[in-house]
Motif scaffolding. Structure first.
Motif, PDB file in Angstrom:
ATOM      1  N   TYR A   1       0.850  -1.184   0.000  1.00  0.00           N
ATOM      2  CA  TYR A   1       0.000   0.000   0.000  1.00  0.00           C
ATOM      3  C   TYR A   1       0.887   1.236   0.000  1.00  0.00           C
ATOM      4  CZ  TYR A   1      -3.379   3.506   1.427  1.00  0.00           C
ATOM      5  OH  TYR A   1      -4.174   4.629   1.475  1.00  0.00           O
ATOM      6  N   TYR A   2       0.590   2.165  -0.889  1.00  0.00           N
ATOM      7  CA  TYR A   2       1.336   3.417  -0.946  1.00  0.00           C
ATOM      8  C   TYR A   2       0.363   4.584  -0.926  1.00  0.00           C
ATOM      9  CZ  TYR A   2       4.025   7.321  -2.765  1.00  0.00           C
ATOM     10  OH  TYR A   2       4.615   8.541  -2.923  1.00  0.00           O
ATOM     11  N   ASN A   3       0.646   5.561  -0.102  1.00  0.00           N
ATOM     12  CA  ASN A   3      -0.123   6.798  -0.047  1.00  0.00           C
ATOM     13  C   ASN A   3       0.852   7.938  -0.307  1.00  0.00           C
ATOM     14  OD1 ASN A   3      -1.290   9.284   1.221  1.00  0.00           O
ATOM     15  ND2 ASN A   3      -2.985   7.894   1.657  1.00  0.00           N
ATOM     16  N   ASN A   4       0.533   8.800  -1.274  1.00  0.00           N
ATOM     17  CA  ASN A   4       1.483   9.849  -1.650  1.00  0.00           C
ATOM     18  C   ASN A   4       1.398  11.090  -0.763  1.00  0.00           C
ATOM     19  OD1 ASN A   4      -0.796  11.228  -2.528  1.00  0.00           O
ATOM     20  ND2 ASN A   4      -0.313  11.060  -4.702  1.00  0.00           N
ATOM     21  N   GLY A   5       0.511  11.081   0.224  1.00  0.00           N
ATOM     22  CA  GLY A   5       0.411  12.199   1.142  1.00  0.00           C
ATOM     23  C   GLY A   5      -0.410  13.356   0.619  1.00  0.00           C
ATOM     24  N   SER A   6      -0.921  13.205  -0.606  1.00  0.00           N
ATOM     25  CA  SER A   6      -1.712  14.275  -1.226  1.00  0.00           C
ATOM     26  C   SER A   6      -3.077  13.767  -1.681  1.00  0.00           C
ATOM     27  CB  SER A   6      -0.959  14.854  -2.427  1.00  0.00           C
ATOM     28  OG  SER A   6       0.287  15.381  -2.028  1.00  0.00           O
ATOM     29  N   GLY A   7      -3.534  12.682  -1.081  1.00  0.00           N
ATOM     30  CA  GLY A   7      -4.839  12.139  -1.414  1.00  0.00           C
ATOM     31  C   GLY A   7      -4.822  10.996  -2.385  1.00  0.00           C
TER      32      GLY A   7
END
Length: 72
Positions: A55-61
């Motif tokens: 799982y990766y979240n780019n921190g910008s939604g």
């Protein structure tokens, strides 16, 4: 060797850029025995899970989930 929590810690820490990481050993029965996660100072984070998914979240939604292939 995993302990009663189901894992043991390999390593963890924070680098000079403020990025945190943690690596865990879930043993030979896990699809991904050496799973880890990291979180970055820009708000993004990544998990490599013991079941083989990521799982990766780019921190910008924005985020990306990749399910396990089911292979060991």
């Amino acid at each position: 060797m995993p302990d009663e929590k189901g894992y043991s810690y390999n390593s963890s820490g924070t680098n000079s850029q403020g990025n945190h990481y943690c690596s865990r050993d879930y043993g030979s029965d896990a699809s991904n025995s050496n799973s880890y996660h990291y979180s970055n100072s820009n708000g993004s984070y990544y998990y490599s899970n013991p079941n083989g998914s990521t799982y990766y979240n780019n921190g910008s939604g924005g985020s990306t989930y990749t399910p396990s292939s089911g292979k060991k």
